[in-house]
Write an enzyme that holds these catalytic residues in place. Structure first.
Site, mmCIF file in Angstrom:
data_model
loop_
_atom_site.group_PDB
_atom_site.id
_atom_site.type_symbol
_atom_site.label_atom_id
_atom_site.label_comp_id
_atom_site.label_asym_id
_atom_site.label_seq_id
_atom_site.Cartn_x
_atom_site.Cartn_y
_atom_site.Cartn_z
ATOM 1 N N HIS A 267 0.843 -1.206 0.000
ATOM 2 C CA HIS A 267 0.000 0.000 0.000
ATOM 3 C C HIS A 267 0.880 1.260 0.000
ATOM 4 O O HIS A 267 0.740 2.132 -0.860
ATOM 5 C CB HIS A 267 -0.911 -0.034 1.235
ATOM 6 C CG HIS A 267 -1.850 1.132 1.345
ATOM 7 N ND1 HIS A 267 -3.162 1.056 0.961
ATOM 8 C CD2 HIS A 267 -1.665 2.391 1.792
ATOM 9 C CE1 HIS A 267 -3.752 2.230 1.162
ATOM 10 N NE2 HIS A 267 -2.853 3.056 1.677
ATOM 11 N N GLU A 268 1.798 1.320 0.953
ATOM 12 C CA GLU A 268 2.632 2.524 1.058
ATOM 13 C C GLU A 268 3.575 2.653 -0.136
ATOM 14 O O GLU A 268 3.890 3.760 -0.563
ATOM 15 C CB GLU A 268 3.413 2.534 2.373
ATOM 16 C CG GLU A 268 2.537 2.503 3.636
ATOM 17 C CD GLU A 268 1.450 3.579 3.684
ATOM 18 O OE1 GLU A 268 1.625 4.632 3.028
ATOM 19 O OE2 GLU A 268 0.421 3.360 4.363
HETATM 20 ZN ZN ZN Z 1 -3.186 5.145 1.871
#
Ligand code: ZN
Length: 509
Positions: A267-268
């Site tokens: 995600h990051e």
């Molecule tokens: Zn996010």
């Protein structure tokens, strides 16, 4: 370049430098700083914030803007310079209307509110937090009042939403979310009749050292590059960019639930790829930064869920997990992993929600915060309203405010109007994913081979390279020929969950 425009750019460049220093101080606070440094760090951050705010709203910025605009008279309105002037003027006009006294009171209330929230959540005591929340919503209403009468805002909530998703209006979000809510509630009901998917693999023990090696491999496939990126541990994962060539991502680990570290990092890293792909020709300018939180979240969600939880990528992950984790996971196969990471199960906590229930958590918050702003709901009645809506949307009875209305930091920090961007990100990700699949022919094969470069480059071309030159809706219009819509995300979800649950969910929606 004309004189006034170059002076304006010089000023904006210095503001960007201050922003980078703030980003670095904040990154350090959340990764490296010893706890006793908190007070001094808060003072540094407050001072840097005030200096850059004052410098930006200064009359001199306005004079340079007016002069630069005059010099650019007749230029192509889509040129980098014309877009820069339009963007900076919008922000300058909005920020100028907010008295310094209100801005500093909001900053103070945010910091006190967060402290009160941490205590209240630990004790599940909404009553002790209510006065802080009341004050934050009062400040938000005063902020809205600064912009009353401006024709670009139809409703009070629009003023707040615009800070996170420029140009987006509550009426449009309401329309999108009504459609999305009905789709998701229906889909979840169809799934709940089915025998549960086995998610034992994600709860099997996977030592953190092995998880770190796996995450390194995965983010390297995605485009993490040692010479321009860092990855570190934190409590609440985030991604940030200190400047060109310096992207920082973070994650956290749980040896009994490896998706936290793995999918948190994907995600990051998705956020990081957006930051890394911003146009370096617009470096140190507001147009060279990311446009909106919704667009940002579309990037992280696409990588985390559409790539990371796909059958194709599970075939890459499974043998590596088996080799690195050993033990119960030593014979993990791709199909078992694919099913386990796509289990749909309504739960209380937004950040732990699966793809199908996630947006319902967001829609509920969006509805409640609008009612709190327009005064139709009082803070005292909030827990009850929360629990009633939770029962309606997710079918669960909230018995503990810590797992209900007290779970998120946002409102305590004065971040009101922020939540919708999470679900808008899902919708945009659905649209990008559909188009990428059509244009990249062999996307599934590429992913199954761990070849993620073509997708990254496609996203760079369609989204990242524009920076903040265009608003989200305009960017989608230009690149996809559409505004934000619900259908692609829902079709994607029905396709995948039908596959996971072995149901025919593919009705046209
Ligand atoms: Zn996010």
């Amino acid at each position: 370049m004309s004189d006034q425009l170059s002076l304006l750019k010089q000023r904006l460049g210095e503001l960007a430098d201050l922003g980078h220093a703030l980003a670095l101080a904040s990154w350090d606070q959340h990764t490296m700083m010893p706890p006793r440094g908190a007070e001094a760090r808060a003072e540094s951050l407050a001072t840097l914030t005030r200096i850059s705010h004052d410098m930006f709203v200064d009359d001199e910025t306005g004079r340079l803007l007016a002069d630069a605009a005059a010099e650019l008279e007749g230029a192509d309105p889509d040129s980098d310079d014309a877009r820069l002037i339009a963007l900076v003027r919008r922000r300058w006009e909005k920020e100028r209307r907010v008295p310094t006294e209100l801005a500093s009171e909001s900053a103070r209330a945010a910091s006190l509110g967060q402290e009160a929230w941490v205590r209240a959540r630990a004790e599940s005591d909404f009553g002790s937090f209510a006065p802080y929340l009341e004050h934050n919503f009062e400040l938000a209403r005063r902020y809205v009042d600064c912009h009353l009468g401006r024709s670009e805002f139809e409703r009070p909530y629009d003023v707040l939403l615009d800070d996170f998703e420029p140009g987006m209006r509550a009426a449009e979000v309401t329309r999108l979310f009504a459609e999305l809510r009905d789709e998701l509630v229906g889909l979840i009901a169809e799934l709940s009749d089915q025998g549960a998917v086995d998610d034992a693999p994600v709860h099997a023990r996977f030592p953190v050292d092995g998880q770190r090696l796996l995450v390194r491999e995965v983010v390297s496939m995605m485009g993490f590059d040692e010479s321009g990126w860092r990855i570190d541990d934190t409590v609440h994962p985030f991604a940030t960019r200190i400047g060109v060539g310096d992207v920082r991502i973070t994650t956290r680990w749980d040896q009994d639930f490896f998706p936290m570290g793995l999918y948190g990092a994907m995600h990051e890293c998705g956020h990081g790829l957006y930051e890394a792909g911003l146009p370096s020709s617009l470096r140190r300018l507001p147009t060279g930064a990311a446009e909106s939180l919704g667009l940002h979240e579309s990037q992280s969600r696409l990588w985390e869920n559409m790539v990371g939880r796909s059958r194709a990528f599970c075939s890459v992950l499974a043998p590596r997990i088996a080799a690195l984790a050993g033990g119960e996971l030593a014979s993990l196969d791709a199909e078992a992993l694919y099913r386990a990471v796509n289990l749909v199960r309504p739960g209380f906590i937004r950040v732990e929600a699966d793809e199908a229930t996630y947006a319902l958590h967001v829609i509920l918050r969006f509805e409640l915060e609008q009612e709190l702003i327009d005064g139709s709901l009082s803070v005292a009645d909030l827990p009850e309203a929360w629990n009633a809506r939770f029962r309606d949307y997710l079918g669960l009875e909230v018995t503990d405010d810590a797992d209900g209305v007290l779970q998120d930091v946002h409102w305590s920090a004065g971040l009101i109007g922020y939540f919708p961007t999470y679900a808008l990100g899902n919708l945009i990700a659905g649209q990008l994913w559909e188009r990428a699949g059509a244009e990249l022919g062999d996307l599934e094969r590429d992913i199954a081979d761990g070849r993620l470069g073509p997708l990254r480059e496609w996203l760079g071309e369609r989204v990242h390279r524009h920076g903040a030159k265009f608003r989200t809706s305009e960017l989608l219009e230009r690149e996809l020929g559409a505004t934000i819509t619900v259908r692609p995300f829902v079709e994607y979800l029905r396709g995948k969950l039908g596959d996971v649950y072995e149901l025919d969910l593919s009705r046209a929606s």
